[in-house]
Design an enzyme around this catalytic site. Structure first.
Site, mmCIF file in Angstrom:
data_model
loop_
_atom_site.group_PDB
_atom_site.id
_atom_site.type_symbol
_atom_site.label_atom_id
_atom_site.label_comp_id
_atom_site.label_asym_id
_atom_site.label_seq_id
_atom_site.Cartn_x
_atom_site.Cartn_y
_atom_site.Cartn_z
ATOM 1 N N CYS A 112 0.851 -1.186 0.000
ATOM 2 C CA CYS A 112 0.000 0.000 0.000
ATOM 3 C C CYS A 112 0.892 1.243 0.000
ATOM 4 O O CYS A 112 1.804 1.353 0.822
ATOM 5 C CB CYS A 112 -0.881 -0.006 1.251
ATOM 6 S SG CYS A 112 -1.859 1.493 1.458
ATOM 7 N N CYS A 115 0.334 3.192 3.555
ATOM 8 C CA CYS A 115 0.807 2.752 4.873
ATOM 9 C C CYS A 115 1.811 1.615 4.811
ATOM 10 O O CYS A 115 2.219 1.109 5.852
ATOM 11 C CB CYS A 115 -0.384 2.355 5.743
ATOM 12 S SG CYS A 115 -1.123 0.780 5.251
ATOM 13 N N CYS A 164 -5.034 1.322 6.527
ATOM 14 C CA CYS A 164 -5.222 2.775 6.399
ATOM 15 C C CYS A 164 -6.531 3.128 5.708
ATOM 16 O O CYS A 164 -6.816 4.314 5.512
ATOM 17 C CB CYS A 164 -4.049 3.413 5.659
ATOM 18 S SG CYS A 164 -4.012 3.076 3.881
ATOM 19 N N CYS A 184 -8.798 -5.851 -9.434
ATOM 20 C CA CYS A 184 -8.449 -4.825 -10.416
ATOM 21 C C CYS A 184 -8.000 -3.579 -9.657
ATOM 22 O O CYS A 184 -8.825 -2.866 -9.083
ATOM 23 C CB CYS A 184 -9.694 -4.546 -11.260
ATOM 24 S SG CYS A 184 -9.371 -3.524 -12.691
HETATM 25 ZN ZN LIG Z 1 -2.704 1.161 3.551
#
Ligand SMILES: [Zn+2]
Length: 196
Positions: A112, A115, A164, A184
Site C-alpha cells: 500500500c 501505509c 489505512c 483490479c
Molecule cells: Zn494502507
C-alpha cells in the site's frame, strides 16, 4: 470534478455525491468517538487491526495487531502524489493503460502506498487486458477489506487497505483459476518492492 475516471464502464470512480456521503458518514463516526473527550486527538484515537506481515521474500511472518493508520486529509495530501491521493483517499480511478504497473512483470510484492502494508504478490499477478494491474488473490485476506460500492448504477465490490482504509480498486468474479477472481487495482495506489 474528477479527472481520474477511467473509460471502462466497469471500473469508474464513485460520484461526488457518494463520496460526500461517505465523508460525512465517517466524520460523524469520528466525531462521536472523539469529540466527546478530546477534539484535538480525533485522528490519533485509532483502533487496532489484525494484519498479516510478510518478509521481503514474500513469506508470511505471522499475524500482528497494529494500530490503524488514521490521518487528516491535509496530512495524506502532503504525503501522497496528487493522483495517489485522489485514488486512495477519494476512491478515484486512474485511466486504463495509464499506470506504471499494468504492464509490469517484475518479481516481488505490492505494498500500500499509503501505509506500506503488503497487499499482493507478483506470483498472483496476471495480464487481464484491462489496463490495470490485476491479481487473482490478495497476499492475505486480512490485509484488504471488501465493501459494497453502488456508485454509477452498478453494484461492485470495492477493495481497500485494512490498515489505512485507502481505496485500492475493485474485485470482480471474471478472474482466472484457481480463485476465479480479478482484483483490479490502481497502479498509483501501490508501491512495488522487489523480492529479496
Ligand atoms: Zn494502507
Amino acid at each position: 470534478m474528477n479527472l481520474m475516471t477511467g473509460p471502462a464502464k466497469t471500473f469508474a470512480a464513485p460520484s461526488p455525491s457518494r463520496r460526500g456521503f461517505l465523508l460525512s458518514a465517517s466524520a460523524v463516526a469520528l466525531g462521536a468517538a472523539a469529540l466527546a473527550a478530546h477534539p484535538a486527538r480525533a485522528v490519533t484515537s485509532a483502533k487496532t487491526v489484525t494484519i498479516e506481515n510478510f518478509n521481503a521474500a514474500g513469506k508470511s511472518i505471522g499475524k500482528v495487531s497494529v494500530a490503524k493508520v488514521v490521518k487528516i486529509e491535509a496530512d495524506w495530501k502532503k504525503q501522497l502524489p496528487s493522483q495517489s491521493f485522489e485514488i486512495l483517499r477519494h476512491a478515484a480511478t486512474e485511466p486504463a493503460f495509464s499506470g506504471n504497473l499494468w504492464d509490469f512483470h517484475k518479481d516481488g510484492l505490492f505494498h500500500c502506498l499509503g501505509c506500506d502494508t503488503a497487499l499482493f504478490d507478483s506470483e498472483t499477478k496476471y495480464d487481464s487486458g484491462t489496463g490495470w494491474p490485476s491479481f487473482w488473490q490478495p497476499i492475505s485476506k486480512l490485509n484488504v477489506v471488501e465493501t459494497t460500492d453502488t456508485s454509477f448504477f452498478m453494484t461492485r465490490t470495492a477493495i481497500s487497505c485494512a490498515r489505512c482504509d485507502g481505496h485500492l480498486g475493485h474485485v470482480f468474479d471474471d478472474g482466472p483459476k484457481p480463485t476465479g477472481l480479478r482484483y483490479c487495482m490502481n497502479s498509483a495506489a501501490l508501491k512495488f518492492v522487489p523480492r529479496a
